[in-house]
Design an enzyme around this catalytic site. Structure first.
Site, PDB file in Angstrom:
ATOM      1  CD  GLU A 196     -36.641 -53.337  -2.032  1.00 47.78           C
ATOM      2  OE1 GLU A 196     -36.647 -52.266  -1.423  1.00 47.78           O
ATOM      3  OE2 GLU A 196     -35.620 -53.820  -2.569  1.00 47.78           O
ATOM      4  CD  GLU A 199     -43.423 -52.830  -0.144  1.00 51.18           C
ATOM      5  OE1 GLU A 199     -43.990 -51.741   0.057  1.00 51.18           O
ATOM      6  OE2 GLU A 199     -42.251 -53.083   0.233  1.00 51.18           O
ATOM      7  CB  CYS A 216     -31.732 -50.037   1.132  1.00 54.54           C
ATOM      8  SG  CYS A 216     -32.613 -51.494   0.603  1.00 54.54           S
ATOM      9  CB  SER A 236     -40.070 -50.408  -0.325  1.00 59.50           C
ATOM     10  OG  SER A 236     -40.082 -51.623   0.393  1.00 59.50           O
ATOM     11  CE  LYS A 275     -27.934 -48.400   6.302  1.00 60.10           C
ATOM     12  NZ  LYS A 275     -29.319 -48.788   5.985  1.00 60.10           N
ATOM     13  CD  GLU A 278     -31.622 -47.684   8.876  1.00 66.38           C
ATOM     14  OE1 GLU A 278     -31.810 -48.897   9.097  1.00 66.38           O
ATOM     15  OE2 GLU A 278     -31.092 -47.259   7.833  1.00 66.38           O
ATOM     16  CD  GLU A 283     -39.934 -44.091  12.177  1.00 67.94           C
ATOM     17  OE1 GLU A 283     -40.501 -43.132  11.634  1.00 67.94           O
ATOM     18  OE2 GLU A 283     -38.810 -43.998  12.738  1.00 67.94           O
ATOM     19  CB  CYS A 429     -23.416 -48.806   0.526  1.00 67.88           C
ATOM     20  SG  CYS A 429     -25.219 -48.861   0.640  1.00 67.88           S
TER      21      CYS A 429
END
Length: 513
Positions: A196, A199, A216, A236, A275, A278, A283, A429
């Site tokens: 990150e 980037e 994230c 990102s 999650k 996710e 992907e 989180c």
């Protein structure tokens, strides 16, 4: 004697009058939110009982969940039709219930309805029993990775004080449960920081889309895909820490440990219900594509903090008296920067520590190791930092209702931020929908503060506080990935997101929720 009912959770109490300063023992709201129960009201709502009409869950006061929801489920028998879940979803998360075309608003899987449900009708969709069954069969290599925020909340389920840092006991419990390898997601967080930060610097140097948003939080990413797809190029391309870690476990780790990746079952323990959504995204099959193995996912199961606690209890493990265990050596514990990923502002702070090194070639000064301006529980926090000759204004956003203002400023070309961290859950989180549920509002707030403090204190005592000095991070780049942002890194550790605006108008229960 009169009867009064809490307007928020439905708790009933008998007394002559609600006294000044009275607090609901169920949900923690003050007495001014109690109403006197009239005889005719009792025919409509019978305290904690449900009428036959409400059992089918066709009411408009509460959220509607698809049967296909990968993260959250509802016990309609327990629901008291208080409407708090919908209130939280609208006012804190920012989901639109007002559009007449939207019959079932698209769930972003964040689990804040779970965290706020006063009677436990909403809960994470549990998968721990499948994990337990796989362990018992001994046919696979069972690898478990633990997210930073789990270690400061799990012990609360066993009578420890709020925010107790019990990493060692957690590791020992996981070994007793039968996992073959116990790894730490702070390694994946350090890997995310490396990619990150690289980037971000490349976007600054090459005129890329700015501000760059962090990626994230899966609830935030899904929210952007649905409500603000026009800003997806600003997000990102880095996968989240658990997704990066899952990929390298099934490629690099499996190769080094001489394990057949087809036999590896990756389990992640997280504080986050999103999650669960996710890991099932299309992907996140990078390892399978790289290894040319069909249907090989980067991660196989997510269990929440509360699910892990349930596993430990059902196994009869005496958590309080466990000796402290240690993570396995390869992909082991990350840096302090990886640990603070669990806090709002932690991703930003961690990335700036490494960005400082990448730009200047020097270690960051102390003010970069404790960037207080991006810490705390404000909805939007900002800071201006100078790295070499580069002046960078950053922002940290928690709670997606704060995003609309930021997006509007981008559209109007009024934004001078270059880097923005976004987390859905208050506190980051550590306040995820998979953490231990605390019904009392004041105690819930105290839990957030103590968990945050616990992670920052752990960061302070660690020998390594920056990601680029993590020995295992250096090793994986030397042995496998080459350098941050390399071609292989782009293939395995990065992704891109596309608009899901069409889901917003699609009615029914057959689509992916």
């Amino acid at each position: 004697m009169k009867k009064f009912r809490c307007k928020i959770c439905g708790y009933e109490v008998e007394m002559e009058q609600i006294p000044s300063g009275y607090v609901c023992p169920m949900c923690g709201v003050f007495g001014n939110l109690f109403e006197e129960i009239k005889i005719e009201d009792k025919k409509k709502i019978k305290g904690f009982e449900r009428s036959e009409e409400l059992i089918e869950d066709k009411n408009d006061r509460c959220i509607r969940l698809s049967k296909n929801n990968t993260s959250i489920t509802k016990d309609v028998e327990k629901c008291i039709n208080c409407g708090l879940c919908k209130k939280i979803c609208m006012e804190k998360v920012g989901i639109n219930y007002e559009d007449s075309e939207v019959k079932i608003p698209v769930c972003i899987n964040c689990g804040q309805c779970v965290a706020n449900c006063p009677v436990g009708a909403l809960k994470p969709k549990q998968t721990y029993r499948w994990v337990r069954e796989l362990i018992s069969k001994r046919e696979n290599i069972m690898v478990v990775s633990t997210s930073p925020s789990v270690r400061v909340a799990l012990a609360e389920e066993f009578g420890f004080e709020l925010g107790s840092f019990e990493e060692g006991k957690m590791i020992s419990a996981l070994r007793k449960l039968g996992f073959d390898y116990v790894l730490d997601v702070t390694f994946g967080a350090d890997l995310t920081i490396m990619e990150e930060a690289k980037e971000f610097i490349e976007r600054i140097k090459n005129g890329g889309k700015l501000p760059m948003f962090t990626s994230c939080c899966p609830a935030w990413v899904k929210y952007a895909e649905i409500y603000y797809p026009e800003i997806l190029p600003y997000i990102s391309s880095c996968k989240s820490p658990i997704s990066m870690q899952g990929t390298v476990i099934k490629t690099y780790f499996s190769d080094k440990m001489d394990i057949n990746p087809k036999k590896v079952i990756n389990v992640v323990v997280t504080p986050c219900t999103a999650k669960k959504y996710e890991i099932n995204r299309k992907e996140f099959e990078s390892a399978g594509k790289y290894l040319d193995i069909e249907d090989l996912r980067d991660n196989d199961y997510v269990i929440t903090t509360t699910e892990l606690a349930q596993m430990i209890k059902e196994a009869g493990i005496d958590f309080k008296n466990l000796e402290d265990g240690k993570y396995d050596s390869m992909l082991s514990k990350g840096s302090g920067a990886g640990v603070i990923f669990g806090n709002t502002g932690g991703v930003m702070e961690a990335a700036l520590r490494t960005a400082y090194n990448m730009i200047t070639g020097e270690n960051p000064p102390k003010k970069f190791l404790e960037l207080n301006d991006v810490r705390g529980l404000d909805g939007i926090k900002e800071a201006t930092v100078i790295i070499g000759e580069v002046k960078i204004k950053v922002a940290v956003v928690q709670g997606l209702t704060n995003i609309a203002k930021i997006v509007e400023m981008i559209k109007n070309n009024e934004l001078d931020y270059r880097f923005i961290e976004v987390m859905n859950c208050i506190g980051g989180c550590i306040g995820g929908g998979g953490q231990p549920v605390i019904h009392n509002i004041e105690r819930r707030e105290e839990a957030r503060k103590r968990r945050i403090k616990s992670l920052y204190e752990n960061d302070k005592v660690l020998a390594t506080r920056v990601s680029y000095e993590n020995k295992d991070i250096k090793k994986i780049y030397n042995d496998f990935l080459d350098e941050p942002g390399s071609k292989l890194c782009k293939e395995l550790l990065h992704t891109k997101y596309t608009s899901k605006r069409h889901l917003y108008y699609k009615v029914g229960e057959k689509y992916d929720m």
